[in-house]
Design a protein around this motif. Structure first.
Motif, PDB file in Angstrom:
ATOM      1  N   SER A   1      -3.756  15.804  11.876  1.00  0.00           N
ATOM      2  CA  SER A   1      -2.910  15.439  10.736  1.00  0.00           C
ATOM      3  C   SER A   1      -3.194  14.012  10.291  1.00  0.00           C
ATOM      4  O   SER A   1      -3.286  13.728   9.082  1.00  0.00           O
ATOM      5  CB  SER A   1      -1.439  15.595  11.109  1.00  0.00           C
ATOM      6  N   ALA A   2      -3.354  13.092  11.240  1.00  0.00           N
ATOM      7  CA  ALA A   2      -3.655  11.696  10.906  1.00  0.00           C
ATOM      8  C   ALA A   2      -5.029  11.578  10.253  1.00  0.00           C
ATOM      9  O   ALA A   2      -5.207  10.814   9.296  1.00  0.00           O
ATOM     10  CB  ALA A   2      -3.590  10.830  12.158  1.00  0.00           C
ATOM     11  N   GLU A   3      -6.002  12.356  10.746  1.00  0.00           N
ATOM     12  CA  GLU A   3      -7.342  12.299  10.174  1.00  0.00           C
ATOM     13  C   GLU A   3      -7.348  12.867   8.757  1.00  0.00           C
ATOM     14  O   GLU A   3      -8.019  12.334   7.863  1.00  0.00           O
ATOM     15  CB  GLU A   3      -8.337  13.070  11.060  1.00  0.00           C
ATOM     16  N   ARG A   4      -6.610  13.939   8.538  1.00  0.00           N
ATOM     17  CA  ARG A   4      -6.552  14.497   7.185  1.00  0.00           C
ATOM     18  C   ARG A   4      -5.849  13.534   6.234  1.00  0.00           C
ATOM     19  O   ARG A   4      -6.257  13.366   5.077  1.00  0.00           O
ATOM     20  CB  ARG A   4      -5.837  15.853   7.184  1.00  0.00           C
ATOM     21  N   PHE A   5      -4.778  12.901   6.705  1.00  0.00           N
ATOM     22  CA  PHE A   5      -4.054  11.952   5.871  1.00  0.00           C
ATOM     23  C   PHE A   5      -4.982  10.811   5.453  1.00  0.00           C
ATOM     24  O   PHE A   5      -4.966  10.360   4.304  1.00  0.00           O
ATOM     25  CB  PHE A   5      -2.839  11.416   6.636  1.00  0.00           C
ATOM     26  N   LEU A   6      -5.818  10.338   6.378  1.00  0.00           N
ATOM     27  CA  LEU A   6      -6.781   9.291   6.056  1.00  0.00           C
ATOM     28  C   LEU A   6      -7.786   9.789   5.029  1.00  0.00           C
ATOM     29  O   LEU A   6      -8.101   9.087   4.057  1.00  0.00           O
ATOM     30  CB  LEU A   6      -7.514   8.833   7.317  1.00  0.00           C
ATOM     31  N   LEU A   7      -8.307  10.993   5.218  1.00  0.00           N
ATOM     32  CA  LEU A   7      -9.274  11.556   4.279  1.00  0.00           C
ATOM     33  C   LEU A   7      -8.674  11.618   2.878  1.00  0.00           C
ATOM     34  O   LEU A   7      -9.295  11.207   1.900  1.00  0.00           O
ATOM     35  CB  LEU A   7      -9.697  12.949   4.737  1.00  0.00           C
ATOM     36  N   GLU A   8      -7.451  12.107   2.792  1.00  0.00           N
ATOM     37  CA  GLU A   8      -6.809  12.211   1.493  1.00  0.00           C
ATOM     38  C   GLU A   8      -6.540  10.839   0.893  1.00  0.00           C
ATOM     39  O   GLU A   8      -6.521  10.676  -0.338  1.00  0.00           O
ATOM     40  CB  GLU A   8      -5.514  13.005   1.615  1.00  0.00           C
ATOM     41  N   GLY A   9      -6.360   9.834   1.750  1.00  0.00           N
ATOM     42  CA  GLY A   9      -6.108   8.487   1.266  1.00  0.00           C
ATOM     43  C   GLY A   9      -7.244   7.903   0.459  1.00  0.00           C
ATOM     44  O   GLY A   9      -7.061   6.906  -0.272  1.00  0.00           O
ATOM     45  N   ARG A  10      -8.432   8.511   0.532  1.00  0.00           N
ATOM     46  CA  ARG A  10      -9.544   8.032  -0.293  1.00  0.00           C
ATOM     47  C   ARG A  10      -9.212   8.078  -1.780  1.00  0.00           C
ATOM     48  O   ARG A  10      -9.769   7.293  -2.562  1.00  0.00           O
ATOM     49  CB  ARG A  10     -10.792   8.884  -0.047  1.00  0.00           C
ATOM     50  N   VAL A  11      -8.339   8.990  -2.181  1.00  0.00           N
ATOM     51  CA  VAL A  11      -8.068   9.119  -3.620  1.00  0.00           C
ATOM     52  C   VAL A  11      -7.458   7.845  -4.204  1.00  0.00           C
ATOM     53  O   VAL A  11      -7.534   7.618  -5.411  1.00  0.00           O
ATOM     54  CB  VAL A  11      -7.157  10.329  -3.944  1.00  0.00           C
ATOM     55  N   PHE A  12      -6.840   7.001  -3.369  1.00  0.00           N
ATOM     56  CA  PHE A  12      -6.310   5.740  -3.889  1.00  0.00           C
ATOM     57  C   PHE A  12      -7.434   4.834  -4.392  1.00  0.00           C
ATOM     58  O   PHE A  12      -7.214   4.012  -5.284  1.00  0.00           O
ATOM     59  CB  PHE A  12      -5.502   5.011  -2.812  1.00  0.00           C
ATOM     60  N   GLY A  13      -8.620   4.978  -3.803  1.00  0.00           N
ATOM     61  CA  GLY A  13      -9.761   4.196  -4.259  1.00  0.00           C
ATOM     62  C   GLY A  13     -10.616   4.927  -5.271  1.00  0.00           C
ATOM     63  O   GLY A  13     -11.089   4.328  -6.240  1.00  0.00           O
ATOM     64  N   THR A  14     -10.835   6.221  -5.072  1.00  0.00           N
ATOM     65  CA  THR A  14     -11.718   6.964  -5.963  1.00  0.00           C
ATOM     66  C   THR A  14     -11.060   7.299  -7.291  1.00  0.00           C
ATOM     67  O   THR A  14     -11.758   7.649  -8.248  1.00  0.00           O
ATOM     68  CB  THR A  14     -12.209   8.252  -5.290  1.00  0.00           C
ATOM     69  N   THR A  15      -9.742   7.197  -7.404  1.00  0.00           N
ATOM     70  CA  THR A  15      -9.104   7.327  -8.711  1.00  0.00           C
ATOM     71  C   THR A  15      -9.277   6.014  -9.472  1.00  0.00           C
ATOM     72  O   THR A  15      -8.999   5.943 -10.673  1.00  0.00           O
ATOM     73  CB  THR A  15      -7.619   7.711  -8.566  1.00  0.00           C
ATOM     74  N   LEU A  16      -9.742   4.981  -8.777  1.00  0.00           N
ATOM     75  CA  LEU A  16     -10.289   3.788  -9.418  1.00  0.00           C
ATOM     76  C   LEU A  16     -11.795   4.071  -9.571  1.00  0.00           C
ATOM     77  O   LEU A  16     -12.159   5.074 -10.151  1.00  0.00           O
ATOM     78  CB  LEU A  16      -9.997   2.552  -8.577  1.00  0.00           C
TER      79      LEU A  16
END
Length: 282
Positions: free
Chosen positions: A142-157
């Motif tokens: 769950s923690a690893e998936r949450f981190l993976l999904e957190g990329r969108v904070f940068g890639t939506t930039l």
């Protein structure tokens, strides 16, 4: 441990991140802004920005709407909505560069990958804090998936997916390293304290409410950021903050996620309306 991968972050379906889109995140918003601007290049880029239409101190309603809309699109939006918001942000960020800033003592560009990774990391840490306060620590897959999904904070930039740490261990190593680089000069400090104290709303908000917001905001800052901001924080302040935070957490635990995340869904609806009507997104 299960490994999570995605061919493209634009195709990533966020499953974990929406659980962090809560009212509590709004209470932590000013603290997260301070965290982002504690990087000296980011701090000067924002405090010196000539893109005045996006300055929080000059246009607080618009800037709050566009920032929260960005988060709503990143976490809840479709592939095309993320791409549309990225294009709109890129046009604005292209104007924020230190070579156009005679006061700059740091080299910066709002399109720099390392600075965008830092902003995304702060947003990710804030989202993780919200989730763990309400639902408890995340671990394992769950923690690893949450981190993976957190990329969108940068890639939506404009950050490429490859710039994001590929594991929670790698992220923690990156985060610890960045904490050693925090620095807030006097000008940026004044700007950030005004945000914490809601000085831009002094005409409509009473002094007592603004002082409460400043104390709450400082409470949400990790110790390293309080030190960089050079603010006094006593055991009495910490006890007060923990009581305040506990109230927010209790409210979140009884609110259905659909109700707690309503603000973000309304903002996403506004973004979709703007896209249909070809209206500006930022």
């Amino acid at each position: 441990m299960e490994t999570w991968t995605a061919a493209s972050v634009d195709d990533l379906v966020c499953v974990e991140l929406p659980r962090s889109s809560r009212l509590l995140a709004l209470a932590m918003g000013a603290a997260n802004v301070i965290m982002q601007l504690s990087n000296p290049a980011v701090g000067q880029g924002v405090a010196h920005s000539r893109v005045t239409s996006g300055r929080l101190d000059l246009h607080p309603i618009k800037r709050t709407r566009t920032t929260l809309s960005y988060l709503a699109v990143a976490v809840l939006g479709t592939v095309e909505e993320r791409r549309a918001y990225r294009r709109a942000v890129t046009r604005q960020h292209a104007k924020v560069r230190s070579d156009r800033d005679p006061r700059a003592t740091e080299e910066y560009s709002a399109l720099r990958v390392d600075l965008q990774r830092w902003v995304a990391a702060c947003l990710f840490v804030g989202s993780r804090d919200v989730l763990e306060l309400v639902e408890g620590p995340q671990a394992g897959a769950s923690a690893e998936r949450f981190l993976l999904e957190g990329r969108v904070f940068g890639t939506t930039l404009q950050m490429p997916p490859s710039a994001w740490p590929d594991s929670t261990a790698a992220f923690e190593e990156y985060w610890r390293g960045e904490l050693t680089k925090l620095r807030i000069d006097d000008e940026v400090r004044s700007y950030l304290l005004d945000i914490a104290r809601l000085e831009f709303a002094a005409a409509v908000l009473p002094e007592r409410m603004r002082a409460w917001h400043q104390r709450l905001t400082v409470g949400f800052l990790p110790p390293e950021f309080r030190r960089a901001l050079r603010v006094r924080w006593t055991p009495a302040d910490e006890a007060w903050f923990r009581r305040q935070r506990a109230v927010f957490v209790r409210i979140e635990r009884v609110l259905p996620l659909a109700a707690s995340g309503l603000v973000y869904r309304l903002l996403l609806a506004d973004v979709r309306w703007r896209i249909r009507r070809d209206r500006p997104l930022v």
